[in-house]
Design an enzyme around this catalytic site. Structure first.
Site, PDB file in Angstrom:
ATOM      1  N   HIS A   8      20.974  32.163  22.242  1.00 16.87           N
ATOM      2  CA  HIS A   8      21.614  30.715  22.712  1.00 16.87           C
ATOM      3  C   HIS A   8      21.165  30.202  24.104  1.00 16.87           C
ATOM      4  O   HIS A   8      20.471  31.003  24.780  1.00 16.87           O
ATOM      5  CB  HIS A   8      23.050  31.063  22.447  1.00 16.87           C
ATOM      6  CG  HIS A   8      23.444  32.063  23.556  1.00 16.87           C
ATOM      7  ND1 HIS A   8      23.706  31.587  25.203  1.00 16.87           N
ATOM      8  CD2 HIS A   8      23.868  33.223  23.600  1.00 16.87           C
ATOM      9  CE1 HIS A   8      24.149  32.518  25.745  1.00 16.87           C
ATOM     10  NE2 HIS A   8      24.416  33.668  24.778  1.00 16.87           N
ATOM     11  N   GLU A  79      27.818  39.021  20.057  1.00 15.13           N
ATOM     12  CA  GLU A  79      27.302  39.735  21.210  1.00 15.13           C
ATOM     13  C   GLU A  79      28.302  41.159  21.136  1.00 15.13           C
ATOM     14  O   GLU A  79      29.248  41.192  20.702  1.00 15.13           O
ATOM     15  CB  GLU A  79      27.697  38.934  22.456  1.00 15.13           C
ATOM     16  CG  GLU A  79      27.179  39.696  23.832  1.00 15.13           C
ATOM     17  CD  GLU A  79      25.787  40.143  23.696  1.00 15.13           C
ATOM     18  OE1 GLU A  79      25.138  40.971  22.802  1.00 15.13           O
ATOM     19  OE2 GLU A  79      25.017  39.686  24.682  1.00 15.13           O
TER      20      GLU A  79
END
Length: 197
Positions: A8, A79
């Site tokens: 990202h 994550e």
């Protein structure tokens, strides 16, 4: 099959170095620009699937890159769960634990290296039955673990990889030995990208 792994775009915590697992933090304006720029390099690639982490920073990167209409949420792309270390910087954690390394030690009340290895192995198993190019919008340390496990290395080897914000990496197979999984491209930044399908 080739996996196009996108970390990202920039967030305030990626700038400060704070561990960002469960915290659903937004992209900075620069991070949004990075995602748009990255998208311009990816649009000519035919993707059979586009998968994204459920976190907004990954979903927004996917959207700004131009793939929101194709995207599906894949929970295993989120994550590493940093547990008690969420929001902390490694340098601060090492004041109390000088030898701490997330890839070796994991996080108290978060994921252990074994747990993230099992999660990533489950993800690889799901991806391995797909055909064609697959785009994955996800996170830094998850990407490092994915790269290590893709080539059959233990999680601890993930510490030897680095992923910048809005970077692209490609995991694929050796042309002469199709059963050999390789890292075809790693940590390519949007400003220097030149990829082809």
């Amino acid at each position: 099959m080739q996996l196009y792994f996108v970390r990202h775009g920039e967030t305030q915590w990626s700038l400060s170095g704070q561990h960002t697992g469960r915290t659903d933090i937004a992209l900075t304006l620069h991070g949004e620009d990075q995602a748009r720029s990255l998208g311009a390099h990816l649009r000519g690639i035919p993707f059979a699937r586009v998968l994204t982490s459920p976190r907004q920073r990954a979903q927004r990167t996917c959207e700004l890159a131009g793939f929101a209409s194709q995207a599906r949420i894949e929970p295993d792309l989120q994550e590493w769960d940093y547990g008690d270390y969420e929001g902390q910087c490694s340098v601060d954690i090492r004041e109390a634990r000088p030898d701490w390394d997330v890839f070796k030690d994991g996080c108290p009340n978060g994921e252990t290296p074994l747990q993230i290895s099992e999660r990533v192995d489950r993800l690889i198993a799901k991806l391995s039955v797909l055909e064609g190019n697959v785009a994955l919008f996800s996170h830094g340390q998850l990407g490092c673990v994915l790269a290590a496990r893709w080539i059959g290395a233990p999680v601890i080897q993930g510490r030897h990889f680095a992923l910048g914000a809005a970077s692209l990496s490609i995991l694929g197979h050796e042309a002469a030995h199709p059963s050999t999984q390789v890292i075809a491209l790693w940590n390519s930044m949007h400003s220097s990208l030149s990829v082809s399908p």
